[in-house]
Design an enzyme around this catalytic site. Structure first.
Site, PDB file in Angstrom:
ATOM      1  N   HIS A 244       0.860  -1.189   0.000  1.00 23.65           N
ATOM      2  CA  HIS A 244       0.000   0.000   0.000  1.00 23.65           C
ATOM      3  C   HIS A 244       0.890   1.231   0.000  1.00 23.65           C
ATOM      4  O   HIS A 244       1.954   1.223   0.607  1.00 23.65           O
ATOM      5  CB  HIS A 244      -0.913   0.020   1.242  1.00 23.65           C
ATOM      6  CG  HIS A 244      -2.063   0.953   1.086  1.00 23.65           C
ATOM      7  ND1 HIS A 244      -1.975   2.286   1.388  1.00 23.65           N
ATOM      8  CD2 HIS A 244      -3.321   0.736   0.632  1.00 23.65           C
ATOM      9  CE1 HIS A 244      -3.138   2.854   1.128  1.00 23.65           C
ATOM     10  NE2 HIS A 244      -3.971   1.946   0.673  1.00 23.65           N
ATOM     11  N   GLU A 300      -7.824  -5.187  -0.323  1.00 26.76           N
ATOM     12  CA  GLU A 300      -8.350  -5.965  -1.447  1.00 26.76           C
ATOM     13  C   GLU A 300      -8.283  -7.469  -1.215  1.00 26.76           C
ATOM     14  O   GLU A 300      -9.041  -8.223  -1.812  1.00 26.76           O
ATOM     15  CB  GLU A 300      -7.593  -5.604  -2.738  1.00 26.76           C
ATOM     16  CG  GLU A 300      -7.625  -4.140  -3.088  1.00 26.76           C
ATOM     17  CD  GLU A 300      -8.987  -3.648  -3.527  1.00 26.76           C
ATOM     18  OE1 GLU A 300      -9.999  -4.030  -2.897  1.00 26.76           O
ATOM     19  OE2 GLU A 300      -9.044  -2.870  -4.491  1.00 26.76           O
TER      20      GLU A 300
HETATM   21  N1  ACO Z   1       3.929  -7.687  -4.755  1.00 26.56           N
HETATM   22  C1  ACO Z   1       5.230  -7.707  -5.094  1.00 26.56           C
HETATM   23  N2  ACO Z   1       6.037  -6.632  -5.013  1.00 26.56           N
HETATM   24  C2  ACO Z   1       5.494  -5.500  -4.552  1.00 26.56           C
HETATM   25  C3  ACO Z   1       4.153  -5.400  -4.153  1.00 26.56           C
HETATM   26  C4  ACO Z   1       3.353  -6.559  -4.267  1.00 26.56           C
HETATM   27  N3  ACO Z   1       2.074  -6.554  -3.938  1.00 26.56           N
HETATM   28  N4  ACO Z   1       3.892  -4.150  -3.743  1.00 26.56           N
HETATM   29  C5  ACO Z   1       5.049  -3.461  -3.860  1.00 26.56           C
HETATM   30  N5  ACO Z   1       5.995  -4.271  -4.383  1.00 26.56           N
HETATM   31  C6  ACO Z   1       7.380  -3.928  -4.655  1.00 26.56           C
HETATM   32  C7  ACO Z   1       7.467  -2.876  -5.731  1.00 26.56           C
HETATM   33  O1  ACO Z   1       7.507  -3.478  -7.033  1.00 26.56           O
HETATM   34  C8  ACO Z   1       8.741  -2.172  -5.374  1.00 26.56           C
HETATM   35  O2  ACO Z   1       9.823  -2.939  -5.857  1.00 26.56           O
HETATM   36  P1  ACO Z   1      11.061  -2.245  -6.589  1.00 26.56           P
HETATM   37  O3  ACO Z   1      11.646  -1.320  -5.572  1.00 26.56           O
HETATM   38  O4  ACO Z   1      11.925  -3.414  -6.925  1.00 26.56           O
HETATM   39  O5  ACO Z   1      10.501  -1.534  -7.775  1.00 26.56           O
HETATM   40  C9  ACO Z   1       8.781  -2.246  -3.858  1.00 26.56           C
HETATM   41  O6  ACO Z   1       7.929  -3.333  -3.502  1.00 26.56           O
HETATM   42  C10 ACO Z   1       8.269  -1.028  -3.141  1.00 26.56           C
HETATM   43  O7  ACO Z   1       7.009  -0.688  -3.659  1.00 26.56           O
HETATM   44  P2  ACO Z   1       6.176   0.507  -3.024  1.00 26.56           P
HETATM   45  O8  ACO Z   1       6.895   1.785  -3.255  1.00 26.56           O
HETATM   46  O9  ACO Z   1       5.787   0.151  -1.638  1.00 26.56           O
HETATM   47  O10 ACO Z   1       4.854   0.441  -3.883  1.00 26.56           O
HETATM   48  P3  ACO Z   1       3.890   1.629  -4.264  1.00 26.56           P
HETATM   49  O11 ACO Z   1       3.578   2.489  -3.099  1.00 26.56           O
HETATM   50  O12 ACO Z   1       4.358   2.284  -5.494  1.00 26.56           O
HETATM   51  O13 ACO Z   1       2.619   0.774  -4.687  1.00 26.56           O
HETATM   52  C11 ACO Z   1       0.752  -0.575  -4.584  1.00 26.56           C
HETATM   53  C12 ACO Z   1       1.578   0.466  -3.842  1.00 26.56           C
HETATM   54  C13 ACO Z   1       0.406  -0.063  -5.990  1.00 26.56           C
HETATM   55  C14 ACO Z   1      -0.552  -0.812  -3.837  1.00 26.56           C
HETATM   56  C15 ACO Z   1       1.594  -1.878  -4.680  1.00 26.56           C
HETATM   57  O14 ACO Z   1       1.902  -2.336  -3.385  1.00 26.56           O
HETATM   58  C16 ACO Z   1       0.910  -2.944  -5.497  1.00 26.56           C
HETATM   59  O15 ACO Z   1       1.016  -2.932  -6.726  1.00 26.56           O
HETATM   60  N6  ACO Z   1       0.174  -3.894  -4.846  1.00 26.56           N
HETATM   61  C17 ACO Z   1      -0.525  -4.924  -5.568  1.00 26.56           C
HETATM   62  C18 ACO Z   1      -1.837  -4.384  -6.131  1.00 26.56           C
HETATM   63  C19 ACO Z   1      -2.867  -4.140  -5.057  1.00 26.56           C
HETATM   64  O16 ACO Z   1      -3.036  -4.931  -4.134  1.00 26.56           O
HETATM   65  N7  ACO Z   1      -3.595  -3.011  -5.215  1.00 26.56           N
HETATM   66  C20 ACO Z   1      -4.621  -2.587  -4.255  1.00 26.56           C
HETATM   67  C21 ACO Z   1      -4.109  -1.503  -3.358  1.00 26.56           C
HETATM   68  S1  ACO Z   1      -5.306  -1.067  -2.114  1.00 26.56           S
HETATM   69  C22 ACO Z   1      -6.329   0.035  -2.891  1.00 26.56           C
HETATM   70  O17 ACO Z   1      -5.939   0.791  -3.724  1.00 26.56           O
HETATM   71  C23 ACO Z   1      -7.734   0.040  -2.525  1.00 26.56           C
END
Ligand code: ACO
Length: 365
Positions: A244, A300
């Site tokens: 998140h 989610e």
């Molecule tokens: N699975 C695997 N890797 C992940 C995930 C995940 N669920 N979430 C973050 N990461 C990774 C990113 O790819 C990133 O890696 P990198 O540094 O190698 O590029 C690292 O963890 C850090 O990411 P963040 O900066 O914490 O992610 P960001 O804040 O940009 O994204 C998000 C948040 C979009 C929700 C992300 O965690 C994600 O894509 N989750 C999966 C989709 C999801 O569950 N969406 C619903 C969100 S809740 C809502 O909106 C109601």
């Protein structure tokens, strides 16, 4: 790019997301304290913070019931226009086709339109009868009855109500920001809500719960979780339902929804055991891969299980999210509109320039 994160876009009285403490305040109350209140009570309190409506809970419930009846007639008249669209696209189109009226009255109509459209589209896809609303029923109970073609079930209605309250508002998320941007141009509520639905649709925001269920289906049994999850992470794919932008701890909505699932008992138990096993493995694998970044379960993950147990097809998970969030979007749009401020950030140009160009500003519109 750091500039796209963590900047304050607005002041709001509507909700506060504490990403460190893992708490969510909605209209001044902790979500955990209000998650079983009727959706219409929470929606009325949110709207009262932005509009001059001063709704009482019974007054709002009765206005919303009457608006559901009008929404039903509108849906039937636009029915053929929506044919062939996916549920979320049909919902966006249904909202976009509304005639503009008075903003406060439109707010009630939009909440009714969104819920009724989701319920009727669901019934239609399932080949069930398109039932007229019962304006005397609670909002979530009426939607549950309509979406299932008349199979009213108080336990499922209560679970749907808790879901809708849990997602009704959540700070400056992408779809709420979208609604505020549109409202800031002095556009109308229909445009703000149609645009917000477009932002919600994406899998990084509200489009994740369908893929969460796909993931559980693919894993199928707890003993497969480790290898499946490792394969996904090795392939550079994200695990849906985890991570998140704001929470560095568990999303409080995940636990509220898990509690609602437990109350559904046998309706939810088969997938719940698998989900808990998958969650454990996923959290371990994410902690190992990203030791410096706290990636926890988000709303989610348990949304997928709860809406599945309520009887919704997975293509309707994001539309159901919209049916709850619409009240928050409307309150934010009005709050923004009343501030009178146009949201117009700048960009930093990083493209080609003519020879001799010596423009110095860092952010230059
Ligand atoms: N699975 C695997 N890797 C992940 C995930 C995940 N669920 N979430 C973050 N990461 C990774 C990113 O790819 C990133 O890696 P990198 O540094 O190698 O590029 C690292 O963890 C850090 O990411 P963040 O900066 O914490 O992610 P960001 O804040 O940009 O994204 C998000 C948040 C979009 C929700 C992300 O965690 C994600 O894509 N989750 C999966 C989709 C999801 O569950 N969406 C619903 C969100 S809740 C809502 O909106 C109601």
């Amino acid at each position: 790019m750091d500039g796209q994160r963590d900047w304050i876009a607005a002041e709001t009285k509507l909700s506060r997301v504490d990403g460190i403490g893992g708490e969510l305040l909605i209209a001044g109350d902790l979500l955990v304290d209000i998650s079983e209140q009727p959706f219409e009570a929470v929606a009325a309190r949110l709207l009262n913070l932005s509009f001059d409506t001063g709704w009482s809970e019974p007054g709002f419930a009765s206005a919303l019931g009457a608006a559901r009846e009008r929404a039903y007639e509108r849906f039937r008249s636009l029915h053929s226009v929506l044919a062939g669209l996916s549920p979320i696209d049909a919902l966006r189109a249904f909202v976009a086709l509304r005639p503009e009226g008075d903003a406060a009255a439109d707010a009630v109509e939009l909440i009714a339109d969104t819920g009724v459209a989701v319920a009727l589209l669901h019934a239609e896809q399932a080949g069930l009868e398109l039932l007229a609303p019962d304006s005397g029923k609670a909002h979530a109970a009426d939607l549950q009855r309509m979406l299932s073609g008349g199979a009213a079930d108080p336990a499922k209605a209560a679970a749907l109500n808790t879901y809708m309250v849990s997602v009704v508002d959540h700070g400056m998320n992408a779809s709420t920001f979208t609604a505020r941007v549109v409202a800031s141009t002095a556009s109308d509520p229909n445009s703000a809500i149609a645009s917000a639905i477009g932002a919600l649709k994406g899998p990084l925001h509200g489009g994740a719960p369908g893929p969460v269920l796909d993931m559980l289906d693919a894993i199928d049994a707890p003993e497969n979780a480790e290898s499946w999850i490792a394969g996904e992470l090795d392939a550079g794919r994200r695990l849906m339902g985890f991570g998140h932008r704001i929470y560095r701890t568990r999303d409080p909505r995940a636990d509220v929804l898990k509690g609602a699932l437990r109350r559904l008992g046998s309706l939810a138990s088969s997938r719940l055991a698998l989900a808990e096993a998958v969650e454990r493995v996923a959290l371990g694998a994410l902690a190992e891969k990203y030791p410096a970044r706290s990636l926890e379960t988000n709303v989610e993950f348990y949304t997928a299980l709860l809406l599945d147990a309520v009887g919704l097809d997975r293509a309707f998970f994001t539309p159901a999210f919209a049916a709850g969030r619409v009240a928050g979007w409307l309150a934010h749009a009005m709050e923004q509109s009343r501030s009178g401020a146009l949201i117009r950030p700048k960009s930093r140009y990083v493209g080609a320039v003519p020879e001799g160009d010596d423009f110095r500003a860092a952010a230059n519109g």
